[in-house]
Write a protein that holds these residues in place. Structure first.
Motif, short mmCIF file in Angstrom:
data_model
loop_
_atom_site.label_atom_id
_atom_site.label_comp_id
_atom_site.label_asym_id
_atom_site.label_seq_id
_atom_site.Cartn_x
_atom_site.Cartn_y
_atom_site.Cartn_z
N GLU A 98 7.58 -24.98 11.17
CA GLU A 98 7.78 -26.36 11.55
C GLU A 98 9.17 -26.59 12.10
O GLU A 98 10.13 -25.92 11.72
N LEU A 99 9.26 -27.56 12.99
CA LEU A 99 10.55 -27.96 13.54
C LEU A 99 11.39 -28.62 12.47
O LEU A 99 10.92 -29.50 11.76
N VAL A 100 12.64 -28.21 12.37
CA VAL A 100 13.61 -28.85 11.50
C VAL A 100 14.50 -29.78 12.32
O VAL A 100 14.67 -30.95 11.99
N ALA A 101 15.09 -29.25 13.38
CA ALA A 101 15.98 -30.03 14.23
C ALA A 101 16.11 -29.33 15.57
O ALA A 101 15.98 -28.11 15.67
N SER A 102 16.39 -30.11 16.60
CA SER A 102 16.63 -29.55 17.92
C SER A 102 17.74 -30.32 18.61
O SER A 102 18.04 -31.46 18.26
N ILE A 103 18.33 -29.68 19.60
CA ILE A 103 19.39 -30.32 20.37
C ILE A 103 19.30 -29.82 21.81
O ILE A 103 19.22 -28.62 22.06
N THR A 104 19.28 -30.75 22.75
CA THR A 104 19.20 -30.38 24.15
C THR A 104 20.58 -30.01 24.68
O THR A 104 21.60 -30.22 24.02
N GLY A 105 20.59 -29.48 25.90
CA GLY A 105 21.87 -29.19 26.54
C GLY A 105 22.72 -30.43 26.70
O GLY A 105 23.95 -30.34 26.70
N GLY A 106 22.08 -31.58 26.85
CA GLY A 106 22.79 -32.84 26.97
C GLY A 106 23.20 -33.46 25.66
O GLY A 106 23.85 -34.52 25.66
N GLY A 107 22.83 -32.85 24.54
CA GLY A 107 23.26 -33.33 23.24
C GLY A 107 22.28 -34.23 22.52
O GLY A 107 22.59 -34.75 21.44
N THR A 108 21.10 -34.44 23.08
CA THR A 108 20.09 -35.25 22.41
C THR A 108 19.50 -34.47 21.24
O THR A 108 19.07 -33.33 21.40
N THR A 109 19.47 -35.10 20.06
CA THR A 109 18.98 -34.43 18.86
C THR A 109 17.66 -35.01 18.39
O THR A 109 17.33 -36.17 18.67
N ASN A 110 16.94 -34.19 17.65
CA ASN A 110 15.68 -34.59 17.06
C ASN A 110 15.58 -33.92 15.70
O ASN A 110 15.93 -32.74 15.56
N TYR A 111 15.12 -34.67 14.69
CA TYR A 111 15.02 -34.15 13.34
C TYR A 111 13.66 -34.42 12.74
O TYR A 111 13.04 -35.45 13.01
N ALA A 112 13.22 -33.50 11.91
CA ALA A 112 12.06 -33.76 11.09
C ALA A 112 12.39 -34.88 10.10
O ALA A 112 13.52 -34.98 9.62
#
Length: 116
Positions: A46-60
């Motif tokens: 499962e996804l825990v967290a992600s970050i794009t090259g532009g710095g946008t983050t996403n969290y479970a």
């Protein structure tokens, strides 16, 4: 060739903190979306967290407010700061990187174990 190497896993008690690192090579790091995934025994990855090259983050939802993902493009490294760890956070944590709409690259994983 692309290499993603995780480090920083270990055994901690509930309530303690840990910081994971993922060192990338062979990739244009600054334009890659990076993420942390985890897989516990008997469960899907499962996804825990992600970050794009532009710095946008996403969290479970389960880690929101406790974990922070960040990246240092100069060091080609992505981090996962994990605070207030819970036993349910126990899993193998994998680093992932991908270019837009491309197949991802995966690290080997690092074990995080949180005891009560």
């Amino acid at each position: 060739q692309v290499r993603l190497v995780e480090s920083g896993g270990g055994l901690v008690q509930a309530g303690e903190s840990l910081r994971l690192s993922c060192a990338a090579s062979g990739i244009i790091f600054e334009v890659a979306t990076m993420g942390w995934y985890r897989q516990a025994p008997g469960k899907q990855r499962e996804l825990v967290a992600s970050i794009t090259g532009g710095g946008t983050t996403n969290y479970a939802d389960s880690v929101k407010g406790r974990f922070t993902i960040s990246r240092d493009n100069a060091k080609n490294t992505v981090y996962l700061q994990m605070n207030s760890l819970k036993p349910e956070d126990t899993a193998v944590y994998y680093c992932r990187g991908n270019y837009y709409l491309r197949e991802p690259y995966w690290g080997q994983g690092t074990q995080v174990t949180v005891s009560s």
